[in-house]
Each structure stands twice: as C-alpha cells, then as structure tokens.
Scaffold this motif. Structure first.
Motif, PDB file in Angstrom:
ATOM      1  N   UNK A  13       0.171   2.985  10.910  1.00 39.52           N
ATOM      2  CA  UNK A  13      -0.373   4.327  11.175  1.00 39.52           C
ATOM      3  C   UNK A  13       0.241   5.358  10.240  1.00 39.52           C
ATOM      4  N   UNK A  14       1.546   5.295  10.060  1.00 38.23           N
ATOM      5  CA  UNK A  14       2.217   6.233   9.154  1.00 38.23           C
ATOM      6  C   UNK A  14       1.732   6.035   7.721  1.00 38.23           C
ATOM      7  N   UNK A  15       1.485   4.800   7.334  1.00 38.44           N
ATOM      8  CA  UNK A  15       0.971   4.520   5.994  1.00 38.44           C
ATOM      9  C   UNK A  15      -0.426   5.117   5.823  1.00 38.44           C
ATOM     10  N   UNK A  16      -1.302   4.930   6.827  1.00 40.11           N
ATOM     11  CA  UNK A  16      -2.643   5.519   6.771  1.00 40.11           C
ATOM     12  C   UNK A  16      -2.572   7.036   6.651  1.00 40.11           C
ATOM     13  N   UNK A  17      -1.699   7.639   7.426  1.00 38.94           N
ATOM     14  CA  UNK A  17      -1.558   9.099   7.395  1.00 38.94           C
ATOM     15  C   UNK A  17      -1.073   9.578   6.025  1.00 38.94           C
ATOM     16  N   UNK A  18      -0.133   8.856   5.436  1.00 31.88           N
ATOM     17  CA  UNK A  18       0.383   9.236   4.119  1.00 31.88           C
ATOM     18  C   UNK A  18      -0.701   9.110   3.049  1.00 31.88           C
TER      19      UNK A  18
ATOM     20  N   UNK B 133      15.894   4.489  -1.430  1.00 34.35           N
ATOM     21  CA  UNK B 133      17.209   5.136  -1.402  1.00 34.35           C
ATOM     22  C   UNK B 133      17.080   6.637  -1.148  1.00 34.35           C
ATOM     23  N   UNK B 134      15.990   7.243  -1.647  1.00 37.50           N
ATOM     24  CA  UNK B 134      15.777   8.686  -1.474  1.00 37.50           C
ATOM     25  C   UNK B 134      15.040   9.010  -0.179  1.00 37.50           C
ATOM     26  N   UNK B 135      14.693   7.979   0.589  1.00 39.38           N
ATOM     27  CA  UNK B 135      14.004   8.211   1.858  1.00 39.38           C
ATOM     28  C   UNK B 135      12.509   8.443   1.718  1.00 39.38           C
ATOM     29  N   UNK B 136      11.952   8.124   0.566  1.00 39.12           N
ATOM     30  CA  UNK B 136      10.514   8.308   0.341  1.00 39.12           C
ATOM     31  C   UNK B 136       9.757   7.042   0.738  1.00 39.12           C
ATOM     32  N   UNK B 137       9.624   6.831   2.035  1.00 43.25           N
ATOM     33  CA  UNK B 137       8.878   5.684   2.546  1.00 43.25           C
ATOM     34  C   UNK B 137       8.400   6.011   3.949  1.00 43.25           C
ATOM     35  N   UNK B 138       7.479   5.204   4.428  1.00 43.95           N
ATOM     36  CA  UNK B 138       6.964   5.359   5.791  1.00 43.95           C
ATOM     37  C   UNK B 138       7.152   4.040   6.522  1.00 43.95           C
ATOM     38  N   UNK B 139       7.155   4.125   7.847  1.00 46.35           N
ATOM     39  CA  UNK B 139       7.293   2.917   8.660  1.00 46.35           C
ATOM     40  C   UNK B 139       6.037   2.752   9.493  1.00 46.35           C
TER      41      UNK B 139
END
Length: 98
Positions: free
Chosen positions: A86-91, A77-83
């Motif tokens: 690759x984005x997950x690895x970077x995070x 809900x707060x926008x704290x996620x990745x799609x």
C-alpha cells in the motif's frame, strides 16, 4: 543467454584436423591445449569482434547494476524507502501525480 562449451583440441590437431578446427572457429572460440593444459585460443576475426562486443556489453551491464545497488543502499541508509504494498502504491501515485 545460452551457454555452450567451447571446442577444445590438442595442439597436434593443428596439423591433423585443420578443417575441423577452422569450422569450429566459425561459430565459437576454439581452445588449443598443450600437454593437457590450455595454451592458445583460435577464432575468426568476426568471432573475435563479437566476443569483444559481448564483453563490453557485459561490463556496462555490470557497472549499471552495481550503480543501481549502490543507489539503493544509499536510499535505505537515508531513509528513502517505503514498507508494504500500500505504501509503495501511494508513493508511485504521489510521484506520478506531481
């Protein structure tokens, strides 16, 4: 987790099959029926304590899972996620390098 059926005996078995009921109660909760309907449970003190411990552990696990799900929903809900992967690895890299 293995699920086993708990032994079920009619109330008349308390007179006729005491040994069998006691033996079953060593390793499980024994259900006693009256007129075909569940009426009583029988077990050893150790089995009773084990079942109480299992219930408490299950309740704690369930509360932890509910909390994790709620935190996840709040993050989304707060926008704290990745799609994407690759984005997950970077995070993960960003968080571990910090």
């Amino acid at each position: 987790m293995t699920v086993t059926m708990e032994p079920i005996f009619p109330i008349s078995a308390l007179q006729k099959k005491q040994g069998e009921i006691k033996k079953a109660a060593q390793s499980n909760i024994v259900r006693i029926t009256e007129n075909g309907v569940g009426a009583y449970v029988f077990c050893t003190e150790d089995m009773f304590q084990e079942k109480l411990k299992e219930a408490a552990e299950s309740a704690v696990y369930e509360a932890c899972m509910a909390s994790a799900i709620e935190r996840g929903r709040a993050d989304i809900a707060a926008g704290r996620y990745v799609k994407g992967i690759e984005a997950a690895y970077e995070e993960v890299k960003r968080r571990t390098d910090a």
